[in-house]
Scaffold this motif. Structure first.
Motif, short mmCIF file in Angstrom:
data_model
loop_
_atom_site.label_atom_id
_atom_site.label_comp_id
_atom_site.label_asym_id
_atom_site.label_seq_id
_atom_site.Cartn_x
_atom_site.Cartn_y
_atom_site.Cartn_z
N PHE A 69 42.53 39.54 48.83
CA PHE A 69 43.09 39.47 50.17
C PHE A 69 44.60 39.39 50.06
N THR A 70 45.31 39.90 51.06
CA THR A 70 46.77 39.80 51.03
C THR A 70 47.32 39.55 52.42
N ASP A 71 48.42 38.80 52.45
CA ASP A 71 49.18 38.59 53.68
C ASP A 71 50.57 39.20 53.57
N THR A 261 45.60 28.96 39.10
CA THR A 261 46.78 28.36 38.48
C THR A 261 47.74 29.44 38.00
N SER A 262 49.02 29.27 38.31
CA SER A 262 50.05 30.16 37.76
C SER A 262 50.95 29.37 36.84
N TYR A 293 42.47 32.28 45.12
CA TYR A 293 43.00 33.22 44.13
C TYR A 293 43.87 34.29 44.79
N SER A 294 43.55 34.65 46.01
CA SER A 294 44.38 35.64 46.71
C SER A 294 45.77 35.09 46.97
N GLN A 295 45.87 33.82 47.35
CA GLN A 295 47.19 33.21 47.54
C GLN A 295 47.96 33.17 46.22
N LEU A 297 47.68 35.28 43.66
CA LEU A 297 48.14 36.61 43.30
C LEU A 297 49.24 37.11 44.23
N ASP A 298 49.12 36.84 45.52
CA ASP A 298 50.19 37.19 46.46
C ASP A 298 51.51 36.56 46.04
N ASP A 299 51.48 35.26 45.78
CA ASP A 299 52.69 34.52 45.43
C ASP A 299 53.23 34.98 44.08
N PHE A 300 52.34 35.16 43.11
CA PHE A 300 52.75 35.55 41.76
C PHE A 300 53.51 36.87 41.78
N TYR A 301 52.92 37.89 42.40
CA TYR A 301 53.54 39.21 42.36
C TYR A 301 54.72 39.32 43.32
#
Length: 329
Positions: A69-71, A261-262, A293-295, A297-301
């Protein structure tokens, strides 16, 4: 960094909790290898959302292959590519029935129910293959043949597994690895004892399916309390610690009890992520946890891409200043 098969299992579980029964509302292809599905939900989410954006990528760096999912706001091209138009033709208003992961391979199948030209209900599959430069997004017909893909792979590119319209869809060749979900710590130990005398983290990566280098290093870090040694140097105590920690990792992976976790370095640059707590870096780096996990990945990238853009702008500015100095001189 890599989205491993176990983390994909966690993402699949996250998507299933929201998407089953959802219908495709819109499809966008935002770049050559990235797509957005907007899906109408059968019922609102806890925060009242009635639709979600599902991001699918088959790209190499900087847009690593993944599904989530992405925002994050995305710009759509003025003219949709041919593959996007084909996906709209076949999947417009299609209902998502289920998601299937192939073992712990980094392959996720989205099975949709829709109607063909005769009005009959059929099932179509979108295969999201997350395999580095071989990643792909493939639309598969009810007969098991490829309708089309975001990357066409002909015989000159792969004699083993072409991906072309009309070709029967086949899975990549299976690897001789233990499935983390289905194996026991004792089976992993036996495989390691029979394998090459390499550092534990590398031996685990070669023996177990579904785990990325960061997970293997974390296991070795626990076994050797901050070190990584070859298999021949492992004592009975080391193997006891290995079995204990492997049991914890398997339980997290199987029952979806891990933590998104990042890992972030001292300059606040995100460097890796996982489905479990990470302690291997000590005080050299710090970690950040997320509720989904979507949050993560959104934040990471988003953060990583922002840092890269800043570096590119700084490099361009330095070139301009150097050219200006040369002209003045």
């Amino acid at each position: 960094m890599a989205l491993d098969g176990t983390l994909l299992r966690q993402i699949r579980h996250e998507l299933e909790g929201v998407l089953i029964g959802a219908r495709i509302d819109k499809i966008h292809q935002i770049s050559r290898e990235e797509m957005i599905f907007i899906l109408r939900l059968p019922q609102p989410t806890a925060d009242g959302a009635r639709s979600v954006k599902l991001y699918l990528s088959a790209g190499a760096a900087p847009n690593q292959p993944r599904i989530q999912f992405t925002d994050v706001p995305q710009e759509n091209p003025a003219q949709p590519p041919m593959f996007c138009m084909l996906m709209r033709k076949y999947l417009g208003s299609a209902k998502l029935l289920r998601l299937e992961q192939i073992g712990l391979d980094r392959i996720l199948h989205l099975i949709f129910e829709t109607r063909n030209e005769m009005g009959d209900l059929i099932e179509l599959t979108v295969a999201v293959e997350i395999m580095g430069r071989h990643s792909n997004i493939i639309l598969i017909g009810e007969d098991g043949r490829v309708i089309d893909s975001i990357k066409r792979i002909d015989d000159t590119m792969s004699s083993v597994r072409p991906i072309l319209p009309g070709v029967r869809y086949t899975l990549p060749p299976a690897q001789d690895k233990l499935d983390l979900i289905d194996c026991t710590p004792q089976q992993v130990e036996e495989r390691l004892r029979q394998g090459k005398d390499t550092p534990l983290s590398k031996a685990l990566l070669a023996a177990v399916q579904g785990v990325s280098p960061i997970v293997c290093r974390e296991i070795a870090n626990y076994v050797f309390t901050g070190d990584d040694r070859v298999i021949s140097e492992m004592t009975s105590d080391h193997f006891d610690r290995l079995r204990f920690f492997l049991a914890r990792v398997i339980e997290m992976a199987k029952n979806y009890t891990g933590t998104p976790t990042s890992v972030i370095d001292s300059r606040k640059k995100p460097v890796d992520f996982s489905f479990m707590d990470i302690h291997q870096y000590g005080g050299m780096m710090f970690t950040r946890t997320y509720s989904t996990y979507s949050q993560l990945l959104d934040d990471f990238y988003t953060q990583r891409d922002s840092i890269q853009r800043m570096r590119h702008r700084s490099a361009d500015l330095l070139k301009i200043l150097a050219n200006t100095s040369d002209r003045i001189a």
